[in-house]
Design a protein around this motif. Structure first.
Motif, PDB file in Angstrom:
ATOM      1  N   SER A 156      -3.233   2.844   6.354  1.00 18.87           N
ATOM      2  CA  SER A 156      -3.382   1.607   5.588  1.00 18.87           C
ATOM      3  C   SER A 156      -3.982   0.469   6.424  1.00 18.87           C
ATOM      4  O   SER A 156      -3.479   0.127   7.492  1.00 18.87           O
ATOM      5  N   LEU A 157      -5.045  -0.103   5.904  1.00 18.99           N
ATOM      6  CA  LEU A 157      -5.702  -1.200   6.613  1.00 18.99           C
ATOM      7  C   LEU A 157      -4.966  -2.518   6.388  1.00 18.99           C
ATOM      8  O   LEU A 157      -4.859  -3.352   7.287  1.00 18.99           O
ATOM      9  N   SER A 158      -4.420  -2.708   5.179  1.00 16.93           N
ATOM     10  CA  SER A 158      -3.683  -3.959   4.926  1.00 16.93           C
ATOM     11  C   SER A 158      -2.450  -4.041   5.826  1.00 16.93           C
ATOM     12  O   SER A 158      -2.071  -5.117   6.297  1.00 16.93           O
ATOM     13  N   GLY A 213     -12.148  -1.767  -1.046  1.00 21.80           N
ATOM     14  CA  GLY A 213     -13.113  -0.781  -0.564  1.00 21.80           C
ATOM     15  C   GLY A 213     -14.540  -1.262  -0.758  1.00 21.80           C
ATOM     16  O   GLY A 213     -15.329  -1.331   0.187  1.00 21.80           O
ATOM     17  N   GLY A 214     -14.879  -1.623  -2.002  1.00 19.14           N
ATOM     18  CA  GLY A 214     -16.259  -1.978  -2.302  1.00 19.14           C
ATOM     19  C   GLY A 214     -16.409  -3.275  -3.076  1.00 19.14           C
ATOM     20  O   GLY A 214     -17.490  -3.878  -3.111  1.00 19.14           O
ATOM     21  N   THR A 215     -15.328  -3.709  -3.722  1.00 22.21           N
ATOM     22  CA  THR A 215     -15.413  -4.897  -4.579  1.00 22.21           C
ATOM     23  C   THR A 215     -15.435  -6.167  -3.737  1.00 22.21           C
ATOM     24  O   THR A 215     -14.641  -6.317  -2.814  1.00 22.21           O
ATOM     25  N   MET A 239      -6.489  -3.826  -3.043  1.00 22.93           N
ATOM     26  CA  MET A 239      -6.984  -3.841  -4.431  1.00 22.93           C
ATOM     27  C   MET A 239      -6.994  -2.411  -4.963  1.00 22.93           C
ATOM     28  O   MET A 239      -7.557  -1.503  -4.334  1.00 22.93           O
ATOM     29  N   ASN A 279      -8.064  -0.558  -8.516  1.00 21.35           N
ATOM     30  CA  ASN A 279      -8.693  -0.727  -9.830  1.00 21.35           C
ATOM     31  C   ASN A 279      -8.766  -2.195 -10.229  1.00 21.35           C
ATOM     32  O   ASN A 279      -8.322  -2.591 -11.306  1.00 21.35           O
ATOM     33  N   PHE A 280      -9.307  -2.962  -9.315  1.00 15.87           N
ATOM     34  CA  PHE A 280      -9.649  -4.389  -9.491  1.00 15.87           C
ATOM     35  C   PHE A 280      -8.450  -5.328  -9.516  1.00 15.87           C
ATOM     36  O   PHE A 280      -8.600  -6.529  -9.662  1.00 15.87           O
ATOM     37  N   SER A 324       0.856  -1.182   0.000  1.00 19.67           N
ATOM     38  CA  SER A 324       0.000   0.000   0.000  1.00 19.67           C
ATOM     39  C   SER A 324       0.892   1.231   0.000  1.00 19.67           C
ATOM     40  O   SER A 324       1.828   1.314   0.795  1.00 19.67           O
ATOM     41  N   ARG A 357      -0.095   3.890   1.145  1.00 16.59           N
ATOM     42  CA  ARG A 357      -0.456   4.564   2.396  1.00 16.59           C
ATOM     43  C   ARG A 357       0.328   3.949   3.547  1.00 16.59           C
ATOM     44  O   ARG A 357       0.555   2.746   3.571  1.00 16.59           O
TER      45      ARG A 357
END
Ligand SMILES: Cc1cc2nc3c(=O)[nH]c(=O)nc-3n(C[C@H](O)[C@H](O)[C@H](O)COP(=O)(O)O)c2cc1C
Length: 198
Positions: free
Chosen positions: A16-18, A142-144, A96, A98-99, A10, A12
């Protein structure tokens, strides 16, 4: 001494969550299995850069025939691929973007996948050389939803790791985090703490 190589991908740092999840897993692996850890941070490591004419042509040129420029350009890949090949286990912290995986992680993978070090070509096609190792792959989105048709992370990481011979892969999925970040993070941290380590 068993070695654990942690790879953060990441850009970040603080938010960063990861990375947060990888911290929990790394601590567990160090205390419960006794791993000694090393770390690569793909966006902040001066060895990790995109390839160029000299570095890629050096992959296909025997060392004794490499020019000074090729030798210099391939140095980072030599160091990183040897380090990767010598680790016993891995934590990949994989956001992730952009997928797919982030550009930084792809650059790192392009540097460590080396013929003769991480894979070879046999009569039956490519064969991974890094057998008997364990990989933990933490994916944050985030959303995928992971496992759907637009998840180009899970399949890619499986294919790449299998390609270099790593088949023992534990996925730690933290997807659709924007729906309720606090709750999902806590759930995944509990899941990590409950992992049975071999
Ligand atoms: C440039 C960019 C692209 C992203 N693309 C996706 C995406 O395709 N699907 C998704 O679910 N989340 C996407 N996200 C959200 C990240 O996956 C999410 O914020 C994740 O927590 C990032 O990992 P990190 O917290 O370790 O930085 C994207 C975020 C950024 C900044």
């Amino acid at each position: 001494m068993k070695t654990l190589l942690r790879i953060d991908s990441s850009p970040r740092k603080k938010s960063s969550l990861s990375r947060q999840l990888a911290d929990v897993l790394q601590e567990k692996l160090e205390t419960e299995v006794g791993y000694t850890s090393t770390h690569r941070d793909v966006y902040y490591d001066e060895l990790i850069k995109l390839g160029n004419e000299d570095s890629i042509s050096a992959y296909f040129t025997p060392e004794e025939q490499q020019s000074t420029a090729q030798k210099e350009a391939v140095k980072a890949s030599n160091i990183l691929s040897a380090e990767f090949a010598s680790a016993d286990a891995f934590i990949f912290a994989v956001p992730m973007y952009n997928f797919s995986i982030t550009a930084g992680l792809k650059a790192y993978i392009d540097l460590i996948a080396r013929s003769g070090i991480s894979f070879t070509y046999s009569e039956n096609g490519p064969e991974g050389l890094l057998k008997g190792k364990k990989a933990y792959v933490i994916i944050t989105t985030g959303g995928t939803k992971l496992g759907t048709d637009v998840d180009y992370v899970s399949g890619y990481m499986t294919t790449f790791l299998n390609f270099v011979g790593i088949t023992d892969i534990e996925f730690i999925n933290s997807d659709q985090i924007m729906t309720d970040a606090k709750k999902i993070l806590n759930q995944v941290k509990t899941e990590i703490n409950e992992l049975i380590l071999k």
